[in-house]
Scaffold this motif. Structure first.
Motif, PDB file in Angstrom:
ATOM      1  N   GLN A  62      73.449 -62.194 -97.560  1.00 28.86           N
ATOM      2  CA  GLN A  62      72.224 -61.604 -98.098  1.00 28.86           C
ATOM      3  C   GLN A  62      72.049 -61.959 -99.571  1.00 28.86           C
ATOM      4  OE1 GLN A  62      69.885 -60.176 -96.211  1.00 28.86           O
ATOM      5  NE2 GLN A  62      68.609 -60.158 -98.036  1.00 28.86           N
ATOM      6  N   ALA A  63      73.140 -61.944-100.344  1.00 30.53           N
ATOM      7  CA  ALA A  63      73.069 -62.304-101.766  1.00 30.53           C
ATOM      8  C   ALA A  63      72.634 -63.760-101.922  1.00 30.53           C
ATOM      9  CB  ALA A  63      74.410 -62.064-102.447  1.00 30.53           C
ATOM     10  N   LEU A  64      73.122 -64.644-101.049  1.00 33.10           N
ATOM     11  CA  LEU A  64      72.709 -66.043-101.089  1.00 33.10           C
ATOM     12  C   LEU A  64      71.210 -66.151-100.840  1.00 33.10           C
ATOM     13  CD1 LEU A  64      73.190 -69.138-101.082  1.00 33.10           C
ATOM     14  CD2 LEU A  64      73.688 -68.906 -98.629  1.00 33.10           C
ATOM     15  N   LEU A  65      70.702 -65.481 -99.810  1.00 32.67           N
ATOM     16  CA  LEU A  65      69.266 -65.520 -99.516  1.00 32.67           C
ATOM     17  C   LEU A  65      68.450 -65.027-100.708  1.00 32.67           C
ATOM     18  CD1 LEU A  65      69.208 -64.145 -95.855  1.00 32.67           C
ATOM     19  CD2 LEU A  65      68.971 -66.522 -96.605  1.00 32.67           C
ATOM     20  N   GLU A  66      68.914 -63.962-101.343  1.00 27.35           N
ATOM     21  CA  GLU A  66      68.197 -63.413-102.500  1.00 27.35           C
ATOM     22  C   GLU A  66      68.188 -64.400-103.668  1.00 27.35           C
ATOM     23  OE1 GLU A  66      70.090 -59.626-103.157  1.00 27.35           O
ATOM     24  OE2 GLU A  66      69.306 -58.818-101.261  1.00 27.35           O
ATOM     25  N   ARG A  67      69.319 -65.079-103.920  1.00 28.92           N
ATOM     26  CA  ARG A  67      69.365 -66.066-105.017  1.00 28.92           C
ATOM     27  C   ARG A  67      68.444 -67.248-104.714  1.00 28.92           C
ATOM     28  NH1 ARG A  67      74.895 -64.868-104.523  1.00 28.92           N
ATOM     29  NH2 ARG A  67      75.313 -66.887-103.541  1.00 28.92           N
ATOM     30  N   LEU A  68      68.458 -67.724-103.475  1.00 29.92           N
ATOM     31  CA  LEU A  68      67.583 -68.830-103.110  1.00 29.92           C
ATOM     32  C   LEU A  68      66.117 -68.448-103.303  1.00 29.92           C
ATOM     33  CD1 LEU A  68      69.399 -70.028 -99.870  1.00 29.92           C
ATOM     34  CD2 LEU A  68      69.191 -71.336-101.999  1.00 29.92           C
ATOM     35  N   ASP A  69      65.750 -67.269-102.836  1.00 30.54           N
ATOM     36  CA  ASP A  69      64.368 -66.804-102.977  1.00 30.54           C
ATOM     37  C   ASP A  69      63.993 -66.590-104.443  1.00 30.54           C
ATOM     38  OD1 ASP A  69      64.049 -66.905-100.227  1.00 30.54           O
ATOM     39  OD2 ASP A  69      64.418 -64.758 -99.936  1.00 30.54           O
TER      40      ASP A  69
END
Length: 135
Positions: free
Chosen positions: A81-88
């Motif tokens: 989830q943290a990866l998705l948030e950083r990408l977004d």
């Protein structure tokens, strides 16, 4: 996060497999039922090298054989989830895919980021740990 695997795309799939098994000491192992030919080669019980068969002439801009990508494994839903948030947050596009389940392993989620033409980074985690991204 840890390095998960490297992928090599080659027109001479069997020769590559023989080299990495007979010379480098990796072992042939289970591979999910993908729609392309290939092998997963294992070290210490983990699939660390994925070989994929490809025709000698690659798609426009792609040269074969090539090291196709590296992959990082994320072990928790929080990391994913943290990866998705950083990408977004950084407006970085990505594509997702599902690794089919097989007798040897459960289904997994993949996320691919193209850093530049021909440079791909994959992130992979257990499918049960992910929220489906809206990419």
């Amino acid at each position: 996060m840890q390095l998960d695997h490297a992928t090599i795309v080659t027109a001479d799939l069997d020769s590559a497999r023989r080299f990495f098994v007979d010379i480098a000491g990796l072992t042939d192992g289970a591979r999910p039922p993908f729609s392309v030919d290939g092998y997963w080669l294992y070290a210490s019980g983990r699939p660390v090298l994925h070989l994929i068969g490809a025709p000698a002439s690659g798609a426009v801009g792609r040269i074969t054989p090539r090291i196709d990508h590296i992959a990082f494994r994320l072990d928790s839903a929080g990391e994913w989830q943290a990866l998705l948030e950083r990408l977004d947050a950084h407006h970085i596009g990505y594509q997702t895919a599902q690794v089919p389940a097989s007798a040897a392993q459960p289904a997994e989620r993949q996320l691919f980021v193209a850093l530049a033409q021909g440079v791909v980074i994959e992130f992979v985690t257990a499918a049960r740990q992910t929220i489906q991204p809206e990419s």
